[in-house]
Design a protein around this motif. Sequence first.
Motif, PDB file in Angstrom:
ATOM      1  N   ASN A  95       0.802  -1.223   0.000  1.00 33.48           N
ATOM      2  CA  ASN A  95       0.000   0.000   0.000  1.00 33.48           C
ATOM      3  C   ASN A  95       0.836   1.275   0.000  1.00 33.48           C
ATOM      4  O   ASN A  95       0.307   2.363   0.233  1.00 33.48           O
ATOM      5  CB  ASN A  95      -0.985  -0.017   1.164  1.00 33.48           C
ATOM      6  N   SER A 126      -3.783   2.437  -9.817  1.00 31.03           N
ATOM      7  CA  SER A 126      -3.683   1.032  -9.471  1.00 31.03           C
ATOM      8  C   SER A 126      -4.983   0.345  -9.843  1.00 31.03           C
ATOM      9  O   SER A 126      -6.062   0.728  -9.370  1.00 31.03           O
ATOM     10  CB  SER A 126      -3.429   0.861  -7.968  1.00 31.03           C
ATOM     11  N   GLY A 132      -9.248   6.102  -6.455  1.00 35.46           N
ATOM     12  CA  GLY A 132      -8.570   5.604  -5.275  1.00 35.46           C
ATOM     13  C   GLY A 132      -7.762   6.628  -4.517  1.00 35.46           C
ATOM     14  O   GLY A 132      -7.452   7.717  -5.009  1.00 35.46           O
ATOM     15  N   ALA A 173     -16.681   0.309  -1.588  1.00 29.75           N
ATOM     16  CA  ALA A 173     -15.364   0.921  -1.429  1.00 29.75           C
ATOM     17  C   ALA A 173     -15.101   1.302   0.020  1.00 29.75           C
ATOM     18  O   ALA A 173     -13.956   1.477   0.422  1.00 29.75           O
ATOM     19  CB  ALA A 173     -15.261   2.162  -2.313  1.00 29.75           C
ATOM     20  N   GLY A 276     -15.990   0.120  -5.622  1.00 31.21           N
ATOM     21  CA  GLY A 276     -14.640   0.647  -5.505  1.00 31.21           C
ATOM     22  C   GLY A 276     -13.732   0.189  -6.633  1.00 31.21           C
ATOM     23  O   GLY A 276     -14.087  -0.663  -7.448  1.00 31.21           O
ATOM     24  N   VAL A 277     -12.547   0.777  -6.679  1.00 27.13           N
ATOM     25  CA  VAL A 277     -11.520   0.352  -7.633  1.00 27.13           C
ATOM     26  C   VAL A 277     -11.166  -1.097  -7.310  1.00 27.13           C
ATOM     27  O   VAL A 277     -10.864  -1.443  -6.165  1.00 27.13           O
ATOM     28  CB  VAL A 277     -10.279   1.254  -7.536  1.00 27.13           C
ATOM     29  N   ALA A 280      -7.307  -2.621  -5.945  1.00 31.49           N
ATOM     30  CA  ALA A 280      -6.341  -1.517  -5.961  1.00 31.49           C
ATOM     31  C   ALA A 280      -5.420  -1.561  -4.759  1.00 31.49           C
ATOM     32  O   ALA A 280      -5.843  -1.824  -3.629  1.00 31.49           O
ATOM     33  CB  ALA A 280      -7.082  -0.188  -6.004  1.00 31.49           C
ATOM     34  N   GLN A 286     -10.830   3.484  -1.765  1.00 32.10           N
ATOM     35  CA  GLN A 286     -10.591   3.330  -3.209  1.00 32.10           C
ATOM     36  C   GLN A 286     -11.866   3.661  -3.982  1.00 32.10           C
ATOM     37  O   GLN A 286     -12.457   2.822  -4.667  1.00 32.10           O
ATOM     38  CB  GLN A 286     -10.105   1.915  -3.507  1.00 32.10           C
ATOM     39  N   HIS A 300      -6.918  13.044  -9.641  1.00 30.01           N
ATOM     40  CA  HIS A 300      -6.388  11.678  -9.698  1.00 30.01           C
ATOM     41  C   HIS A 300      -4.990  11.668 -10.327  1.00 30.01           C
ATOM     42  O   HIS A 300      -4.054  11.065  -9.793  1.00 30.01           O
ATOM     43  CB  HIS A 300      -7.352  10.813 -10.509  1.00 30.01           C
TER      44      HIS A 300
END
Length: 956
Positions: A95, A126, A132, A173, A276-277, A280, A286, A300
Amino acid sequence: MMSKRSMKTCLLAAAAILALAEAPAFAAPLDDHFQQPPMEARPRLRWWWPGDAVTDEELRREIKLMADTGFAGAEIQSFTPNFVTLTPDEKLRVNQYAEPSFFAHVRTAADAARQAGLTLDYTLGSSWPSGGGFAITPELAFTELAMASTEVKGGEAGPIKLNIPKRTRRLGALSFLDARVKDPKVADWGKRMDARARTVAVVAVKGKAPVLQPSAPGAMGLTLTPWRDVVTAGTLDPSSSILLTDKMSDDGTLNWTPPPGDWQIFVFRQYASDVGVLGAAGQGPQLILDHMNPQAFATHAARVGDPLGKNPAGIRSTFVDSLELMQDIQWGPELLQQFRKRRGYDLTPYLPFVVQPGWMQAWAEHWSPPYFDTPNSDVAERVRADYRRTVSDMMIEGFIQPFVAWNHARGLKAKFQAHGGAFDTIRGYGLADIPETEDLPHEGDPFFMRMARSGAHLYGRPIVSAESLAWPNRPYEVTPDEMRRRIDALISGGVNSMILHGYNYRFHAEDWPGWHAFQPSPFAGGFSSMLNETNPVWPAMKPMAAYIGRLQAVMQAGEAVVPVAYFYGRYGYYIGIEDDGAGKQAAEKAFLAGGYDFDRINPDSIAHARIEGKQLVSQGGQRYPVLVLPPIDGIQAETAEAIARFAKAGLPIFFTDRAPSRDEGLAQARQRDARVKKAIAAALKAGAKVVPAAGLTDSLRAAAIPANLRFTGDAADLYFVQRRVDGRTATFVYNRGQADRQVTVTLPGAGGVTRWNAMDGTATPVSAQAGGQGTDVPLSLKAGESALLMLDPQTKAVTIPAAAIVGSVALPVEGWRLKANGHVQRKPYAHDFASVSLKDWAEVPELSRFAGTATYSRAISVDAGWLTMGTRVILDLGKVHDVATVTVNGQSLPTLFSAPFRVDVTKLVRAGKNDISVAIANVPQNAMIDPKDTIYKKLKPVAAGWVGPAKLEAQR
């Protein structure tokens, strides 16, 4: 008036864009590049990183390995390692994505790539969709519109208790299962997400509800889409629409008594989506960014891209994967205002008409009738066209154009997958410097590939990229032979730059086969391909990279020959979008069977095209001798008027079955319909024709539209592309079917023909005969086989006698020594067998769960009479699973990875005794099966080993 400074800036920007769009500079002759593909022609790898849990040393090693294996570079895709046990330190490092240490690692990889002559693409974020981190706050997250309906009878006294749509529960998310959302900095994000919810409209319309398919249960209580497919569309009377938004109280009761009749009362509510992404890495929640808001993109990019700096050495482009936006109804907070501004009327009373299940779902796009239609009118269809056009405009202006501009401002190219989005797909591809498709849809469907190629041709992009070699639910069993077939399918769809999916950073390698970005999980079977050294078939990657590079060297050279511009006025794409879900692709198949290649052309390209020499010339310079329209009723008036101008300038134009009769939209319908009718009448008067679909290609030939080629014989499942290179014509034909095909191919013009073999870089003359319409070439293609034919007008067609087999000797089935080294049930295994026979390893108990390399060896005898001048000695291995490397008398030959497993050993054998060894490597599948594991016990055994029968042949 534009200032001199602004004008200079624009000119510099234009020059930069043109430079980015330049075709690959091939200084040496194509023949040389076919034998030794230049760097730009070589394939690339998607490089999965476990977040930032990487080291400089390993990054440099893997870059060197890629270079040594013949790849041009890689695409960094940082990802959360799924379903592996991470230590606390690994979790922390994963992370650190988008933190200073991560960008330091990117610079290390880029510098190593530069030194090796490679370049990298960098995914701008990501995983996918984009978003995110702490940067994408609830206020910048994307939104959706939810709908609920309540059916009432007229005369029932109010108040009425209404059904209120809830936010669809998806892959949250802000899930409590994600430790990142427990950060104190985001303690109020849940409330801020909820604060974005608002009731957009309450609309009552007289009519009947649709008949829906039964609902399918959602996995784990999650719903990817709330819509059920429609059996029979409901009907609504748009003239009865009443806005009742101010009459609904906070508790969902409506203070209204409906007039007589059956009424549908709709509540439309906006939500910030909780999806959410996916997968990621990085700090913070995210959330997916709002793709209609350029400020969201800028925020972003500032987080995940700006730290790269300008003109970062070793990095070619940044990349955005397929959007995969999960929304009930595609929406943005400003959509109603933008709709009124762009389309000229208020969408609110017509909102029930926009719902059509399957239309650009994030996953599993398909056709279904809409929820509601208008009886005896096309109002609903017109509203949907206006809505989709508005969504398209807002997504292009809010995300795609800012993405491209951001890259150009930093000296980078923009690489973008435009499929999976609710917008003008062809324009989305064309706006990117490198349009990229992917081969998951229908296993590399060449017609789907042509959508990206169309964008490239129309907008002047020389590279057509593809995320390649991805199979769902087959993480360990895809063979190199299957990969070669998929490569051929992609080439036959117009792709000329493949990104192999994918190379996994070496992570948890002590637990063979190590981390695989899409390994199986309790929820899904995972995806292929596991392309790194831990896969036993890795030795196939070097010859495969050379094979791809040779084909791409040809497909990047010269100019594409595409006679037909085939109109596409839709938004989004899926098979069946044009024939109400039938998915027959009838016109596309007819074009190729009739010898005509085609690009899809969108309204934007028609608006910017010109006519030269009675040909349509796109803004990117591609020339089309004919424009064909599918059977459609509605078309933008401006597009119809451009078509009329084209017809007057001499461009042949064909309307299939019928010509458009109205504008596609609702605003000013009477006036705009009249413009369409006038334009179509003018086009027909100038020579445009309406022809039946069944006779379309015959009509093209009758009008002397030049075809790419002509097939004589059964050409079903034969796909082709064609290019002109330095006066020669290169034609690639692929048999995608399950049956062998024997046809005669008539190539345009007179000349001699050679067949170029991308496996070894050789070119061999083939039999050809000058005919009345070109050069006739007999062609036999087995199922899955391809041929690259080069017609050279500087040579003459000749007849080449077939090679005669003057001798054949079967190799023994029994008595082979075998040395195996690999894994059994994921544990190391090595064993020497004194004597084995050629058979599937499933029949050898010790090898039934083996994956690795096993080398067969013995001595064989060769007759001295076979070694006379002009005789070739061929070793035919028969059936092989899955890769073979032959060594004769201590000298190894190039690795074989695709059927037929035949190799010329003439220069290595001698009269009498010869030592031969055959190293066989198989895919990991069998060694991954574990009956005690809830996941890996689901894998099924696959064929493995050397089955034969094997033989030596003498040919003369």
